[in-house]
Scaffold this motif. Structure first.
Motif, PDB file in Angstrom:
ATOM      1  N   SER A   1       3.823   1.166  12.204  1.00 18.25           N
ATOM      2  CA  SER A   1       4.916   1.817  11.582  1.00 18.25           C
ATOM      3  C   SER A   1       5.869   0.830  10.887  1.00 18.25           C
TER       4      SER A   1
ATOM      5  N   LYS B   1       8.798   0.792  10.597  1.00 17.26           N
ATOM      6  CA  LYS B   1      10.098   0.552  11.224  1.00 17.26           C
ATOM      7  C   LYS B   1       9.807  -0.456  12.519  1.00 17.26           C
ATOM      8  N   ALA B   2       8.894  -0.430  12.985  1.00 20.75           N
ATOM      9  CA  ALA B   2       8.444  -1.307  14.090  1.00 20.75           C
ATOM     10  C   ALA B   2       8.379  -2.685  13.632  1.00 20.75           C
TER      11      ALA B   2
ATOM     12  N   ARG C   1       6.268  -8.136   8.265  1.00 20.09           N
ATOM     13  CA  ARG C   1       6.362  -7.298   6.707  1.00 20.09           C
ATOM     14  C   ARG C   1       5.861  -8.117   5.496  1.00 20.09           C
TER      15      ARG C   1
ATOM     16  N   ASP D   1       4.482   5.006   5.332  1.00 17.45           N
ATOM     17  CA  ASP D   1       4.833   3.633   6.041  1.00 17.45           C
ATOM     18  C   ASP D   1       4.434   2.641   4.934  1.00 17.45           C
TER      19      ASP D   1
ATOM     20  N   ARG E   1       7.338   2.693   1.992  1.00 21.19           N
ATOM     21  CA  ARG E   1       8.367   2.029   2.451  1.00 21.19           C
ATOM     22  C   ARG E   1       8.095   0.489   2.615  1.00 21.19           C
ATOM     23  N   TRP E   2       7.056   0.190   3.043  1.00 28.02           N
ATOM     24  CA  TRP E   2       6.758  -1.249   3.122  1.00 28.02           C
ATOM     25  C   TRP E   2       6.456  -1.808   1.623  1.00 28.02           C
TER      26      TRP E   2
ATOM     27  N   TRP F   1      10.020  -2.106   0.170  1.00 28.63           N
ATOM     28  CA  TRP F   1      10.698  -3.290   0.793  1.00 28.63           C
ATOM     29  C   TRP F   1      10.433  -4.547   0.094  1.00 28.63           C
TER      30      TRP F   1
END
Length: 391
Positions: free
Chosen positions: A271, A273-274, A280, A317, A320-321, A324
């Protein structure tokens, strides 16, 4: 993604009386056993007197037959052959090994007190680690150590541990013992030991280190630490039947994370967020394991595996990745062609996922913030303003 597993060994020590055989250079005994092996293989009679007989090509030419008989009895006492009166009827397993060897080395028993260091673990080839000469207390010393009151300080004895008793090989029927923590690495043979032993304390710490590397068939096993004041760092035979892939799956199973692994891509589904920022950006993480247990190898100390490859757990995921990482690159001026290159490069990092690449103007507005515009906003917006508002 190298896997390194370590475990601390519980090392124990006992003082025991008995016979321990060490390899010594014994030219005459070696020659006699080689001669007997050749005679028996050829179906010829092998009398000990013939060791001195020229017609039998004996190795002791010119000596009295009495010498041959004596040497035959010595070889029998050393567990090299079996006699019926003065006739050699058979070589023992140890005798066969001596006859097949090129060096004239024979295991010679020594009677005395011995310190036996041992530990039990499935990774060890056998439990005995080291054997050293011990010192048995005299009756006077024992009385002094015992004290005059209530028998304080008396030595404690216990029955010899079963794992140690099983190492005894009185007739030389098994290969010599390779001691992992021996000073000189020379093999020995435990001939016989008394039934009662005295447990002693152990100075030192030993651990086993088992390593697996991808695409390397054989594992690596080392014994490291100190024992009785001596440093140890020695390679041991690695266990068979275990490779990097099977051990990695066992580790994941111990963490309840087996379903996270994607065998097709060879990556761990995570995930967004994890993840911490380093994971990342690098698409790799360090994964900790709490006292993992591997079937057939036992339980290990806490460990971590570095460089575990990761991928998004879902399409959300992945998006969002991607966003980011694109924002991270916006810390530098984003001319439209640079922004387009960044989008294409980042999309390539997420194979198998359908991403929604943003328009530069919209992405800039998303980065603006509610109060004072962030620097990333100006890195995205200013190049478009200078370029006539091109998106």
């Amino acid at each position: 993604m190298k896997i390194v597993l370590q475990k601390s060994l519980r090392v124990r020590c006992v003082l025991v009386e008995g016979k321990v055989a060490f390899a010594e250079k014994r030219v005459a005994e070696h020659a006699a056993v080689v001669w007997a092996a050749d005679r028996l293989r050829a179906g010829l009679e092998a009398q000990t007197e013939q060791l001195c007989d020229a017609s039998a090509q004996g190795p002791l030419l010119g000596l009295s037959p009495v010498v041959g008989r004596r040497l035959g009895r010595i070889c029998e006492e050393l567990g090299l052959l079996r006699l019926e009166k003065n006739r050699i009827v058979q070589l023992t397993n140890e005798g066969e090994r001596v006859a097949a060897g090129t060096e004239p080395r024979v295991f010679v028993p020594q009677l005395g007190a011995w310190l036996l260091f041992w530990s039990e673990d499935p990774l060890l080839p056998q439990p005995l680690l080291r054997v050293e000469p011990g010192k048995e207390l005299s009756a006077h010393d024992e009385r002094q150590a015992g004290g005059a009151r209530n028998g304080e300080g008396k030595r404690r004895f216990e029955m010899v541990p079963e794992v140690i008793a099983k190492t005894c090989d009185e007739r030389g029927e098994r290969p010599p013992l390779e001691l992992p923590a021996a000073k000189d690495g020379a093999p020995i043979r435990i001939v016989a030991i008394e039934r009662k032993v005295q447990p002693l304390g152990v100075e030192g710490v030993l651990s086993l280190e088992l390593s697996f590397e991808p695409e390397v068939a054989a594992a690596s096993l080392r014994l490291r630490g100190t024992l009785a004041g001596k440093g140890i760092d020695r390679a041991l035979p690695a266990p068979s039947g275990h490779d990097h892939a099977s051990v990695w799956l066992s580790l994941l199973r111990s963490n309840g994370a087996e379903d996270w692994w994607n065998p097709r891509s060879g990556k761990l589904r995570m995930s967004f967020k994890a993840l911490v920022d380093d994971a990342r950006t690098s698409f790799r993480l360090r994964m900790p394991f709490k006292t993992p247990e591997i079937p057939g190898l036992g339980r290990f100390d806490d460990t971590s595996v570095d460089g575990v490859p990761i991928e998004p757990a879902s399409a959300g995921d992945a998006q969002r990745w991607f966003d980011w990482l694109l924002a991270l690159r916006s810390e530098r001026t984003q001319w439209p062609d640079v922004f387009a290159t960044n989008v294409a490069e980042l999309q390539a990092l997420f194979p198998g996922f359908s991403l929604r690449p943003p328009i530069q103007r919209d992405f800039a507005q998303g980065m603006r913030g509610t109060e004072r515009p962030r620097p990333a906003y100006w890195n995205l917006q200013a190049p478009m303003d200078l370029d006539g508002g091109v998106a």
